[in-house]
Every structure is written in C-alpha cells, then in structure tokens.
Design an enzyme around this catalytic site. Structure first.
Site, PDB file in Angstrom:
ATOM      1  N   ASP A 128      -4.427 -12.770   4.604  1.00 46.45           N
ATOM      2  CA  ASP A 128      -5.486 -12.249   5.261  1.00 46.45           C
ATOM      3  C   ASP A 128      -6.840 -12.749   4.268  1.00 46.45           C
ATOM      4  O   ASP A 128      -7.860 -12.213   4.492  1.00 46.45           O
ATOM      5  CB  ASP A 128      -5.666 -10.786   5.305  1.00 46.45           C
ATOM      6  N   HIS A 180       0.688  -1.351  -0.042  1.00 48.19           N
ATOM      7  CA  HIS A 180      -0.103  -0.075   0.142  1.00 48.19           C
ATOM      8  C   HIS A 180       0.839   1.280  -0.104  1.00 48.19           C
ATOM      9  O   HIS A 180       0.217   2.137  -0.186  1.00 48.19           O
ATOM     10  CB  HIS A 180      -0.888   0.134   1.180  1.00 48.19           C
TER      11      HIS A 180
HETATM   12 ZN   LIG Z   1      -3.918  -7.264   3.100  1.00 46.76          ZN
END
Ligand SMILES: [Zn+2]
Length: 405
Positions: A260, A136
């Site tokens: 995740d 990110h």
């Molecule tokens: Zn993630």
C-alpha cells in the site's frame, strides 16, 4: 538466475477463504501472484517451488495472543460475538466478523511457521508467505484487518531457535502489533518505515518510540511524509535502515512487504513506484542471510500482485529489463503496461519535493540521533545526512524514464 532456493507458501484450500466482499482486504492476491509467477516461468522448478502451509495450533498462537482473545475470536467466527469480543476490537469497521476470520488467520500463521521452518532447516533461503503480514494484530486485540499476528509469531519462532531476527516493515502503515511484541527485547530488532501517524492509521510509529529496557534502541520508526516518492524513500532507507541492519548482524530477516506504499493505493498517501521494491530486495540480499517475505497491505490488487511478483523475480536474480522486455511482452493481466512487472518512473513535482524533503530530513536526523549511538554507529553516518550533499541533492537526481517495450 541466482542460486537461492525460493519457497512460495500456497494451497488452494487457503485461497478459497475470503474476507467479506465489501472489505478492501483481498486474500486472493497470493494466488494471483502465484499465477503471474507461473506465467513468467519463475515458479515450478527444483529451486523455485511451492510449499503447502499447515494451520497453527492454539498452543502456538498463545505464544503471542492471550487465550481469552483467541476464545472470543473463534466464537465470533461461529456467529457468537460477545460484549467481551467487541471490547477486544472484534467486529469494528476494519475488523469485520465473518465465517473464516479465525481459520484464515490461523492458516496465515501456520504458513509463517512453515516458512520459518524452511529457513531454519535450510530447505529454502527465501520463503514468501503472501498469505500473511497481519502486523496490526495485538496480543489481546484485533485491528486494521488483522486478527492473528503471523509476522510477530514467525519472529518469535526464529528467536526461540536462537536466531538474531531483523524485522523490517515497509508497509504504508506502522507495524504496531509487532512493535508491541518486541518492545522490550533486543534479540528481535524491528524497523518500520511507514506513512506518518499524523496522517494515517494506526496513528503511531513516531521517532521517539525506540524500545524500552533491554529493547531500547532495537525498535526503530521512520515516519514518512504523505506524498513521499521513490528517491526520498530510498534516502531514508539507506540512511537509517541499512546501517542499522548491518550493525545488528541478523541471522535471519523477516520483511513485511505491504504494497500500500505504491502510488494509486486507495487507502494511503504515499507515491512510490514498485521500482523501490527492487531496490529494497537488492539491499536486503546483500545482508546475505535467510529471509521470510510476508504480504501485508496493498489495496490496489493489480499493483500489489505485480509488485510482489517483481520482489520474487528480484530474489531469483532476474533483471527484468533485459530478460522480459526483450521477449516482446509476456505480461498477461495489466491494463497499464505491457512490457513487464516494473512501473514507469513517476514525475515528482516541485511542490511535492518541497513538502516532503524538509520534514523527512528532520525525521532522519532525529532517528539517527535517537538510536545510532546505541549500536556503535557514530559521526560518519550522521554526517552523510546532515551534509549539504544530503537528501536535497540526492532527491533532485531524476530517474531515467523506462522504455515501454
Ligand atoms: Zn498497510
């Protein structure tokens, strides 16, 4: 065992660096995976070895990040967070300020460079950098637990060495920082499968984000509906990612293996088991090119560690069900499961299928329509998905329940 040479990036010095205790991002996962691999005898011989990373230099970091951002990040780590730093995302809920914030990211980036060098110098065929995966981080901005984008930088290093790089991101979150780095380039193809941005941070990664200019068609997003399960994920992977990866003919792969995606993750809404990790790795090994595997998300620590160990085991060419369960259960730390690294198959309800299948079918068709022709992929690939024997039929096949011990 396969004859691949596998490198595991690790040093105790890096393991000692942590995010704040209340932050869900746990840097200890790499070290825990290492212990798991050692307990299984899968790490620590001449073909399966540890390599200590180095730190990245500031000059290296500026190949992606802008200098004023790096300046603010270093100062914030020293306790001096400015208004400019806040404006660059430093000090948000998911980007806490802490003492090691610059140092840890710098090590993760250096580990990515070390891993890339091992591949370029043919000292390893596959290199795991579970210290990294900070997809990110933007050139000028911290976001989503990410400060320095090790995966974008590793892709740049490989591309600068003249390689065609395929970046594949299977983390539950869209790989937006890496997308931004290569949005106008075609020497690095980025493919991200992730939970739909309508239901999950960073609220991006839709089917129509396909790159611009030279990069048009070389940025691919496959948003997955919440509750996506193994069979549905694999249908998307096989229908879109595999044909594009094959057509691109990469010289090297970078896999962001955030886990995740697994059912039980506290921050996301997907419902996969780690059996898809084996399926992903097996398909990528068939591309027969060197591979850098990075970490990423994964907020259920035990599930993430077990999934990463399983990925490594698959790269070793080990079939757990014959090799490990037969040994009577050598698992050490799982509370769930005493027979090995794999999860049991998860039941899929009718409601879940009905919620996932139509939306995913539409997504697959849209992505194929948007990008396949740009790569010379035509009707046969389209037909596979739109035929009556497409997703629905595949998805109703049940996986056999795996025996417990
Ligand atoms: Zn993630």
């Amino acid at each position: 065992m396969s004859n691949h040479k596998l490198a595991f990036l690790y040093s105790p010095e890096v393991e000692a660096l942590s995010y704040p205790p209340d932050c869900p991002f746990k840097t200890q996962r790499a070290g825990l995976t290492r212990l798991r691999l050692k307990s299984f005898g899968l790490l620590g011989d001449e073909s399966h070895f540890e390599v200590a990373p180095r730190r990245a230099t500031l000059a290296e970091l500026t190949q992606f990040h802008i200098a004023p951002y790096l300046h603010e990040l270093q100062h914030a780590a020293d306790g001096d967070l400015t208004v400019d730093g806040l404006g660059m995302g430093i000090g948000g809920v998911d980007t806490p300020v802490f003492k090691n914030m610059f140092e840890y990211g710098d090590w993760a980036c250096g580990a990515g460079f070390t891993a890339a060098d091992l591949l370029l110098q043919k000292k390893a065929d596959i290199a795991f950098n579970l210290l990294g995966g900070f997809h990110h981080a933007m050139a000028d901005r911290a976001a989503g637990f990410c400060y320095l984008n090790d995966v974008a930088l590793a892709c740049m290093k490989l591309a600068n060495a003249g390689k065609r790089v395929l970046y594949l991101d299977v983390d539950a979150h869209h790989g937006d920082g890496v997308q931004s780095a290569f949005y106008r380039r075609k020497d690095v193809m980025t493919i991200s499968l992730h939970e739909n941005g309508r239901t999950l941070y960073p609220w991006s990664g839709f089917e129509d984000e396909i790159g611009e200019g030279d990069g048009r068609g070389y940025n691919v997003n496959i948003p997955l509906p919440a509750e996506t399960y193994d069979e549905a994920f694999l249908t998307a992977f096989d229908s879109v990612a595999v044909p594009l990866a094959t057509a691109f003919k990469p010289d090297v792969l970078v896999l962001e293996l955030g886990l995740d995606i697994l059912a039980g993750d506290p921050l996301t809404h997907l419902r996969m088991t780690n059996n898809v990790v084996v399926d992903i790795i097996e398909r990528l090994l068939r591309l027969n090119c060197p591979m850098l595997v990075s970490g990423g998300g994964g907020y259920n620590v035990e599930n993430t560690v077990r999934g990463w160990a399983l990925a490594w085991q698959t790269c070793c060419g080990e079939n757990e069900e014959t090799d490990f369960i037969g040994m009577g259960g050598v698992m050490l730390a799982s509370t769930e499961w005493a027979g090995g690294l794999r999860d049991r198959a998860l039941a899929v309800s009718t409601e879940q299928r009905n919620a996932v299948e139509p939306e995913l079918q539409t997504t697959i068709e849209t992505v194929i329509n948007n990008v396949f022709r740009l790569h010379g992929l035509e009707a046969s690939s389209l037909g596979r998905v739109t035929s009556p024997a497409g997703l629905t039929k595949k998805a109703i096949k049940q996986k056999p329940e795996r025996s417990k011990s």
